[in-house]
Design a protein around this motif. Structure first.
Motif, PDB file in Angstrom:
ATOM      1  N   LYS A  79       0.779  -1.291  -0.021  1.00  0.00           N
ATOM      2  CA  LYS A  79      -0.041   0.075   0.091  1.00  0.00           C
ATOM      3  C   LYS A  79       0.917   1.070  -0.048  1.00  0.00           C
ATOM      4  N   GLY A  80       0.549   2.269  -1.063  1.00  0.00           N
ATOM      5  CA  GLY A  80       1.491   3.565  -1.037  1.00  0.00           C
ATOM      6  C   GLY A  80       2.322   3.242  -2.045  1.00  0.00           C
ATOM      7  N   GLN A  81       2.706   2.135  -2.726  1.00  0.00           N
ATOM      8  CA  GLN A  81       3.627   1.904  -3.758  1.00  0.00           C
ATOM      9  C   GLN A  81       2.826   1.569  -5.081  1.00  0.00           C
ATOM     10  N   SER A  82       3.301   1.956  -6.161  1.00  0.00           N
ATOM     11  CA  SER A  82       2.656   1.465  -7.323  1.00  0.00           C
ATOM     12  C   SER A  82       3.479   0.894  -8.457  1.00  0.00           C
ATOM     13  N   ILE A  83       3.248  -0.052  -9.444  1.00  0.00           N
ATOM     14  CA  ILE A  83       4.041  -0.802 -10.232  1.00  0.00           C
ATOM     15  C   ILE A  83       3.324  -0.731 -11.530  1.00  0.00           C
ATOM     16  N   ALA A  84       3.745  -0.199 -12.726  1.00  0.00           N
ATOM     17  CA  ALA A  84       3.140  -0.191 -13.957  1.00  0.00           C
ATOM     18  C   ALA A  84       1.822   0.366 -14.108  1.00  0.00           C
ATOM     19  N   GLY A  85       1.592   1.448 -12.955  1.00  0.00           N
ATOM     20  CA  GLY A  85       0.255   2.015 -13.055  1.00  0.00           C
ATOM     21  C   GLY A  85      -0.804   1.427 -12.076  1.00  0.00           C
ATOM     22  N   VAL A  86      -0.290   0.400 -11.456  1.00  0.00           N
ATOM     23  CA  VAL A  86      -1.262  -0.297 -10.381  1.00  0.00           C
ATOM     24  C   VAL A  86      -0.943   0.057  -9.176  1.00  0.00           C
ATOM     25  N   ASN A  87      -1.801   0.667  -8.312  1.00  0.00           N
ATOM     26  CA  ASN A  87      -1.641   1.152  -6.977  1.00  0.00           C
ATOM     27  C   ASN A  87      -1.760  -0.210  -5.986  1.00  0.00           C
ATOM     28  N   GLY A  88      -0.755  -0.247  -5.030  1.00  0.00           N
ATOM     29  CA  GLY A  88      -0.755  -1.198  -3.852  1.00  0.00           C
ATOM     30  C   GLY A  88      -1.760  -1.375  -3.096  1.00  0.00           C
ATOM     31  N   THR A  89      -2.279  -2.529  -2.749  1.00  0.00           N
ATOM     32  CA  THR A  89      -3.299  -2.603  -1.505  1.00  0.00           C
ATOM     33  C   THR A  89      -2.682  -3.413  -0.559  1.00  0.00           C
ATOM     34  N   GLY A  90      -1.368  -4.057  -0.843  1.00  0.00           N
ATOM     35  CA  GLY A  90      -0.931  -5.028   0.413  1.00  0.00           C
ATOM     36  C   GLY A  90      -0.436  -4.412   1.576  1.00  0.00           C
ATOM     37  N   GLU A  91      -0.522  -5.293   2.631  1.00  0.00           N
ATOM     38  CA  GLU A  91      -0.025  -5.016   4.068  1.00  0.00           C
ATOM     39  C   GLU A  91       1.314  -4.235   4.018  1.00  0.00           C
ATOM     40  N   THR A  92       1.427  -3.264   4.642  1.00  0.00           N
ATOM     41  CA  THR A  92       2.671  -2.560   5.050  1.00  0.00           C
ATOM     42  C   THR A  92       3.207  -3.237   6.025  1.00  0.00           C
ATOM     43  N   THR A  93       2.798  -4.035   6.903  1.00  0.00           N
ATOM     44  CA  THR A  93       3.444  -4.703   7.858  1.00  0.00           C
ATOM     45  C   THR A  93       3.235  -6.241   7.722  1.00  0.00           C
ATOM     46  N   CYS A  94       4.031  -7.034   8.562  1.00  0.00           N
ATOM     47  CA  CYS A  94       3.672  -8.558   8.367  1.00  0.00           C
ATOM     48  C   CYS A  94       2.803  -8.810   9.531  1.00  0.00           C
ATOM     49  N   PRO A  95       1.519  -9.317   9.017  1.00  0.00           N
ATOM     50  CA  PRO A  95       0.379  -9.598   9.921  1.00  0.00           C
ATOM     51  C   PRO A  95       0.867 -10.804  11.174  1.00  0.00           C
ATOM     52  N   THR A  96       1.781 -11.581  10.531  1.00  0.00           N
ATOM     53  CA  THR A  96       2.107 -12.845  11.366  1.00  0.00           C
ATOM     54  C   THR A  96       3.329 -12.659  12.156  1.00  0.00           C
ATOM     55  N   CYS A  97       4.069 -11.497  11.751  1.00  0.00           N
ATOM     56  CA  CYS A  97       5.271 -11.233  12.387  1.00  0.00           C
ATOM     57  C   CYS A  97       5.049 -10.449  13.986  1.00  0.00           C
ATOM     58  N   LEU A  98       5.925 -10.846  14.831  1.00  0.00           N
ATOM     59  CA  LEU A  98       5.851 -10.195  16.104  1.00  0.00           C
ATOM     60  C   LEU A  98       6.380  -8.890  16.118  1.00  0.00           C
ATOM     61  N   ASN A  99       5.700  -7.804  16.815  1.00  0.00           N
ATOM     62  CA  ASN A  99       5.941  -6.635  16.700  1.00  0.00           C
ATOM     63  C   ASN A  99       7.074  -6.160  17.956  1.00  0.00           C
ATOM     64  N   THR A 100       8.490  -5.818  17.690  1.00  0.00           N
ATOM     65  CA  THR A 100       9.340  -5.409  18.440  1.00  0.00           C
ATOM     66  C   THR A 100       9.639  -4.342  19.019  1.00  0.00           C
ATOM     67  N   SER A 101       8.637  -3.464  18.341  1.00  0.00           N
ATOM     68  CA  SER A 101       8.804  -1.779  18.521  1.00  0.00           C
ATOM     69  C   SER A 101       8.987  -1.471  19.931  1.00  0.00           C
ATOM     70  N   ASP A 102       8.423  -2.074  20.803  1.00  0.00           N
ATOM     71  CA  ASP A 102       8.509  -1.631  22.482  1.00  0.00           C
ATOM     72  C   ASP A 102       9.401  -2.683  23.225  1.00  0.00           C
ATOM     73  N   ALA A 103      10.207  -3.151  22.111  1.00  0.00           N
ATOM     74  CA  ALA A 103      11.545  -3.983  23.162  1.00  0.00           C
ATOM     75  C   ALA A 103      12.530  -2.804  23.714  1.00  0.00           C
ATOM     76  N   THR A 104      13.183  -3.077  24.742  1.00  0.00           N
ATOM     77  CA  THR A 104      13.853  -2.240  25.448  1.00  0.00           C
ATOM     78  C   THR A 104      15.317  -2.888  25.535  1.00  0.00           C
ATOM     79  N   ALA A 105      15.696  -4.070  25.365  1.00  0.00           N
ATOM     80  CA  ALA A 105      16.913  -4.752  25.516  1.00  0.00           C
ATOM     81  C   ALA A 105      18.139  -3.926  24.962  1.00  0.00           C
ATOM     82  N   THR A 106      19.373  -3.975  25.370  1.00  0.00           N
ATOM     83  CA  THR A 106      20.312  -3.341  24.602  1.00  0.00           C
ATOM     84  C   THR A 106      21.458  -4.469  24.311  1.00  0.00           C
ATOM     85  N   ALA A 107      22.424  -4.189  23.897  1.00  0.00           N
ATOM     86  CA  ALA A 107      23.466  -5.077  23.711  1.00  0.00           C
ATOM     87  C   ALA A 107      24.438  -5.787  25.076  1.00  0.00           C
ATOM     88  N   ALA A 108      24.246  -4.765  26.076  1.00  0.00           N
ATOM     89  CA  ALA A 108      24.746  -5.125  27.442  1.00  0.00           C
ATOM     90  C   ALA A 108      23.883  -6.300  28.150  1.00  0.00           C
TER      91      ALA A 108
END
Length: 272
Positions: A79-108
Protein backbone atom coordinates in the motif's frame (compact mmCIF):
# COMPACT_ATOMS: atom_id res chain seq x y z
CA UNK A 1 7.67 1.84 -59.67
CA UNK A 2 8.83 0.38 -63.03
CA UNK A 3 9.67 -3.30 -62.78
CA UNK A 4 10.70 -5.09 -66.00
CA UNK A 5 9.47 -2.19 -68.06
CA UNK A 6 6.10 -2.25 -66.38
CA UNK A 7 4.60 0.09 -63.85
CA UNK A 8 3.90 -1.63 -60.52
CA UNK A 9 1.72 -0.12 -57.80
CA UNK A 10 2.99 -0.90 -54.30
CA UNK A 11 0.93 -2.80 -51.70
CA UNK A 12 3.23 -2.31 -48.61
CA UNK A 13 1.19 -0.74 -45.83
CA UNK A 14 2.33 2.50 -44.30
CA UNK A 15 2.40 1.68 -40.58
CA UNK A 16 3.29 5.21 -39.53
CA UNK A 17 5.25 6.07 -36.40
CA UNK A 18 4.06 3.31 -34.00
CA UNK A 19 2.34 -0.03 -34.04
CA UNK A 20 0.86 -2.33 -31.36
CA UNK A 21 1.98 -5.92 -31.03
CA UNK A 22 1.52 -8.87 -28.70
CA UNK A 23 3.42 -9.92 -25.55
CA UNK A 24 5.82 -12.75 -26.08
CA UNK A 25 8.68 -14.72 -24.56
CA UNK A 26 11.82 -16.26 -25.95
CA UNK A 27 12.24 -19.97 -26.59
CA UNK A 28 13.92 -20.34 -23.15
CA UNK A 29 10.81 -19.02 -21.45
CA UNK A 30 9.87 -15.76 -19.78
CA UNK A 31 12.31 -14.80 -17.06
CA UNK A 32 14.05 -18.21 -16.81
CA UNK A 33 17.32 -19.48 -18.22
CA UNK A 34 20.31 -17.57 -19.50
CA UNK A 35 18.71 -17.04 -22.94
CA UNK A 36 15.30 -15.89 -21.70
CA UNK A 37 13.88 -12.63 -22.95
CA UNK A 38 10.63 -10.73 -23.30
CA UNK A 39 9.32 -9.47 -26.63
CA UNK A 40 6.61 -7.42 -28.32
CA UNK A 41 5.90 -9.56 -31.34
CA UNK A 42 3.39 -10.10 -34.16
CA UNK A 43 3.95 -6.60 -35.46
CA UNK A 44 2.32 -6.23 -38.87
CA UNK A 45 4.52 -6.02 -41.94
CA UNK A 46 4.86 -2.64 -43.54
CA UNK A 47 6.74 0.57 -43.74
CA UNK A 48 7.67 2.31 -40.48
CA UNK A 49 9.17 5.77 -40.35
CA UNK A 50 10.19 8.42 -37.81
CA UNK A 51 9.30 11.64 -39.55
CA UNK A 52 12.05 13.33 -37.56
CA UNK A 53 10.85 12.07 -34.14
CA UNK A 54 13.64 10.69 -31.96
CA UNK A 55 11.40 8.05 -30.38
CA UNK A 56 10.02 6.65 -33.64
CA UNK A 57 9.50 4.12 -35.00
CA UNK A 58 8.03 2.51 -31.89
CA UNK A 59 6.64 -0.93 -30.97
CA UNK A 60 3.85 -0.75 -28.42
CA UNK A 61 1.86 -3.10 -26.19
CA UNK A 62 -1.36 -2.42 -24.35
CA UNK A 63 -0.70 -1.63 -20.67
CA UNK A 64 -3.29 -4.11 -19.39
CA UNK A 65 -1.74 -6.82 -21.57
CA UNK A 66 1.67 -6.11 -19.99
CA UNK A 67 0.26 -6.09 -16.43
CA UNK A 68 -1.56 -9.36 -16.97
CA UNK A 69 1.44 -11.01 -18.60
CA UNK A 70 3.72 -10.04 -15.68
CA UNK A 71 1.13 -10.95 -13.04
CA UNK A 72 0.99 -7.45 -11.60
CA UNK A 73 -1.97 -7.10 -9.23
CA UNK A 74 -2.76 -4.59 -6.49
CA UNK A 75 -2.57 -7.10 -3.63
CA UNK A 76 1.03 -7.99 -4.55
CA UNK A 77 2.16 -4.37 -4.15
CA UNK A 78 2.59 -2.62 -0.78
CA UNK A 79 0.00 0.00 0.00
CA UNK A 80 1.34 3.41 -1.00
CA UNK A 81 3.50 1.92 -3.81
CA UNK A 82 2.68 1.38 -7.49
CA UNK A 83 4.06 -0.69 -10.37
CA UNK A 84 3.12 -0.15 -14.03
CA UNK A 85 0.26 2.11 -12.97
CA UNK A 86 -1.23 -0.37 -10.47
CA UNK A 87 -1.63 1.07 -6.95
CA UNK A 88 -0.79 -1.37 -4.19
CA UNK A 89 -3.28 -2.55 -1.57
CA UNK A 90 -0.97 -5.03 0.20
CA UNK A 91 -0.12 -4.97 3.91
CA UNK A 92 2.64 -2.56 4.90
CA UNK A 93 3.50 -4.73 7.92
CA UNK A 94 3.79 -8.46 8.41
CA UNK A 95 0.48 -9.62 9.98
CA UNK A 96 2.06 -12.81 11.33
CA UNK A 97 5.27 -11.21 12.59
CA UNK A 98 5.96 -10.24 16.22
CA UNK A 99 6.06 -6.50 16.80
CA UNK A 100 9.37 -5.63 18.48
CA UNK A 101 8.92 -1.86 18.52
CA UNK A 102 8.42 -1.79 22.31
CA UNK A 103 11.52 -3.89 23.12
CA UNK A 104 14.03 -2.24 25.45
CA UNK A 105 16.97 -4.69 25.55
CA UNK A 106 20.44 -3.45 24.67
CA UNK A 107 23.64 -5.24 23.68
CA UNK A 108 24.71 -5.24 27.35
CA UNK A 109 21.59 -7.26 28.26
CA UNK A 110 22.36 -10.07 25.79
CA UNK A 111 25.14 -12.66 26.11
CA UNK A 112 28.27 -11.89 24.11
CA UNK A 113 28.13 -13.36 20.61
CA UNK A 114 24.35 -13.95 20.72
CA UNK A 115 22.04 -11.95 18.46
CA UNK A 116 18.50 -10.67 18.76
CA UNK A 117 16.11 -8.28 17.08
CA UNK A 118 15.09 -5.23 19.07
CA UNK A 119 12.83 -2.52 17.68
CA UNK A 120 13.35 -3.81 14.18
CA UNK A 121 17.14 -3.90 14.36
CA UNK A 122 19.51 -6.81 14.79
CA UNK A 123 21.91 -6.39 17.72
CA UNK A 124 24.82 -8.52 18.91
CA UNK A 125 25.15 -9.05 22.65
CA UNK A 126 28.13 -7.82 24.66
CA UNK A 127 27.33 -9.26 28.12
CA UNK A 128 30.29 -11.29 29.41
CA UNK A 129 29.62 -15.00 29.99
CA UNK A 130 31.26 -15.73 33.34
CA UNK A 131 30.06 -19.32 33.54
CA UNK A 132 30.66 -20.72 37.03
CA UNK A 133 32.58 -18.17 39.09
CA UNK A 134 34.31 -19.57 42.16
CA UNK A 135 36.18 -17.63 44.80
CA UNK A 136 37.60 -18.08 48.29
CA UNK A 137 37.63 -15.22 50.76
CA UNK A 138 39.53 -14.73 53.99
CA UNK A 139 37.65 -14.31 57.27
CA UNK A 140 35.86 -10.99 57.29
CA UNK A 141 36.73 -10.42 53.63
CA UNK A 142 34.48 -9.48 50.72
CA UNK A 143 34.20 -10.56 47.09
CA UNK A 144 33.03 -8.30 44.25
CA UNK A 145 30.72 -10.19 41.88
CA UNK A 146 31.73 -9.47 38.26
CA UNK A 147 29.10 -8.08 35.91
CA UNK A 148 27.69 -10.50 33.36
CA UNK A 149 25.95 -13.85 33.01
CA UNK A 150 26.43 -16.58 35.64
CA UNK A 151 25.24 -20.14 35.14
CA UNK A 152 24.26 -20.64 38.79
CA UNK A 153 26.99 -23.19 39.59
CA UNK A 154 29.55 -20.77 41.01
CA UNK A 155 30.05 -20.20 44.72
CA UNK A 156 32.03 -18.11 47.17
CA UNK A 157 33.63 -20.11 49.97
CA UNK A 158 35.06 -18.80 53.22
CA UNK A 159 38.39 -20.21 54.36
CA UNK A 160 38.26 -23.27 56.60
CA UNK A 161 38.07 -23.41 60.42
CA UNK A 162 36.05 -20.96 62.54
CA UNK A 163 36.18 -17.41 61.30
CA UNK A 164 38.21 -15.48 63.84
CA UNK A 165 37.36 -11.88 64.52
CA UNK A 166 40.12 -9.86 66.14
CA UNK A 167 42.21 -12.90 67.02
CA UNK A 168 43.95 -12.79 70.38
CA UNK A 169 45.66 -9.89 72.13
CA UNK A 170 48.36 -10.15 74.80
CA UNK A 171 50.02 -7.38 76.76
CA UNK A 172 52.63 -7.20 79.51
CA UNK A 173 53.15 -4.13 81.60
CA UNK A 174 55.23 -3.02 84.54
CA UNK A 175 52.61 -0.39 85.38
CA UNK A 176 48.95 -0.75 86.31
CA UNK A 177 47.01 -1.82 83.20
CA UNK A 178 43.33 -1.75 82.21
CA UNK A 179 42.60 -3.44 78.90
CA UNK A 180 39.21 -2.82 77.21
CA UNK A 181 38.07 -4.17 73.84
CA UNK A 182 34.71 -3.46 72.17
CA UNK A 183 33.07 -4.84 69.02
CA UNK A 184 29.69 -5.65 67.44
CA UNK A 185 28.31 -9.20 67.47
CA UNK A 186 26.33 -10.30 64.40
CA UNK A 187 22.79 -11.68 64.65
CA UNK A 188 22.42 -15.43 64.16
CA UNK A 189 26.09 -16.19 64.96
CA UNK A 190 27.79 -18.12 67.76
CA UNK A 191 30.76 -16.61 69.61
CA UNK A 192 33.35 -18.08 71.93
CA UNK A 193 34.56 -15.30 74.24
CA UNK A 194 37.64 -15.72 76.46
CA UNK A 195 39.41 -13.43 78.91
CA UNK A 196 42.61 -14.23 80.81
CA UNK A 197 44.69 -12.36 83.37
CA UNK A 198 47.84 -13.32 85.27
CA UNK A 199 49.33 -11.29 88.10
CA UNK A 200 51.77 -11.67 90.96
CA UNK A 201 50.37 -12.02 94.48
CA UNK A 202 51.73 -8.70 95.67
CA UNK A 203 48.56 -6.70 95.35
CA UNK A 204 44.86 -6.66 94.36
CA UNK A 205 43.47 -9.47 92.26
CA UNK A 206 42.82 -9.09 88.54
CA UNK A 207 39.23 -8.67 87.29
CA UNK A 208 37.49 -9.64 84.04
CA UNK A 209 34.10 -8.18 83.01
CA UNK A 210 32.11 -9.20 79.93
CA UNK A 211 29.39 -6.69 79.02
CA UNK A 212 26.76 -6.78 76.29
CA UNK A 213 25.03 -3.69 74.92
CA UNK A 214 21.68 -5.48 75.25
CA UNK A 215 21.86 -8.70 77.22
CA UNK A 216 18.37 -9.69 75.98
CA UNK A 217 19.85 -10.09 72.50
CA UNK A 218 22.28 -12.77 73.65
CA UNK A 219 21.69 -16.33 74.83
CA UNK A 220 24.57 -17.55 77.02
CA UNK A 221 24.96 -21.28 76.33
CA UNK A 222 28.09 -21.88 78.46
CA UNK A 223 29.66 -19.60 81.09
CA UNK A 224 32.66 -20.38 83.27
CA UNK A 225 34.57 -18.07 85.59
CA UNK A 226 37.74 -19.50 87.12
CA UNK A 227 39.66 -17.76 89.86
CA UNK A 228 41.17 -15.70 90.92
CA UNK A 229 43.36 -18.52 92.21
CA UNK A 230 46.97 -18.22 93.14
CA UNK A 231 50.01 -20.40 93.26
CA UNK A 232 52.83 -17.86 93.26
CA UNK A 233 50.70 -15.89 90.77
CA UNK A 234 47.08 -14.92 90.53
CA UNK A 235 45.12 -16.55 87.68
CA UNK A 236 41.75 -15.38 86.38
CA UNK A 237 40.00 -17.04 83.42
CA UNK A 238 36.51 -16.33 82.01
CA UNK A 239 34.93 -18.15 79.04
CA UNK A 240 31.47 -17.82 77.49
CA UNK A 241 29.78 -19.49 74.52
CA UNK A 242 26.89 -17.36 73.29
CA UNK A 243 24.32 -17.26 70.50
CA UNK A 244 23.41 -13.80 69.25
CA UNK A 245 19.67 -13.37 68.60
CA UNK A 246 19.85 -9.72 67.63
CA UNK A 247 22.91 -7.68 66.78
CA UNK A 248 24.47 -6.09 69.86
CA UNK A 249 27.74 -4.73 71.16
CA UNK A 250 30.29 -6.55 73.29
CA UNK A 251 32.86 -5.06 75.62
CA UNK A 252 35.39 -7.15 77.51
CA UNK A 253 37.36 -5.37 80.24
CA UNK A 254 40.39 -6.87 81.91
CA UNK A 255 42.11 -5.12 84.82
CA UNK A 256 45.53 -6.15 85.97
CA UNK A 257 47.11 -3.94 88.64
CA UNK A 258 50.39 -5.74 89.15
CA UNK A 259 53.77 -5.27 87.65
CA UNK A 260 54.96 -7.97 85.27
CA UNK A 261 51.34 -9.10 84.87
CA UNK A 262 49.75 -10.08 81.57
CA UNK A 263 46.29 -10.01 80.02
CA UNK A 264 44.84 -11.82 77.06
CA UNK A 265 41.57 -11.49 75.17
CA UNK A 266 40.31 -13.94 72.50
CA UNK A 267 36.98 -13.71 70.65
CA UNK A 268 36.11 -16.34 68.04
CA UNK A 269 33.03 -16.43 65.83
CA UNK A 270 31.92 -19.99 65.13
CA UNK A 271 30.31 -20.38 61.70
CA UNK A 272 28.53 -23.61 60.78
Amino acid sequence: ALVGGKQVTGTMEDRGLAQYGNWGCGSAGCGSGNDAYYSINSLPEGYYHSDGNWWAPEARINANTLRTSLGITADKILKGQSIAGVNGTGETTCPTCLNTSDATATAADISKGKTAYVNGSKITGSMANNGAVNATIAPGGTYTIPAGYHNGSGKVTASSCPTCIGGSDAELSSTPLTYTKGMTLEAGKFYLIEGRALSTVNGPKPTINVKYGNSANVTILVSRDYGPNHNAIYTRYVIQLVKVKQSTTLEIEIKNTFSSGSTQRLITRLDP
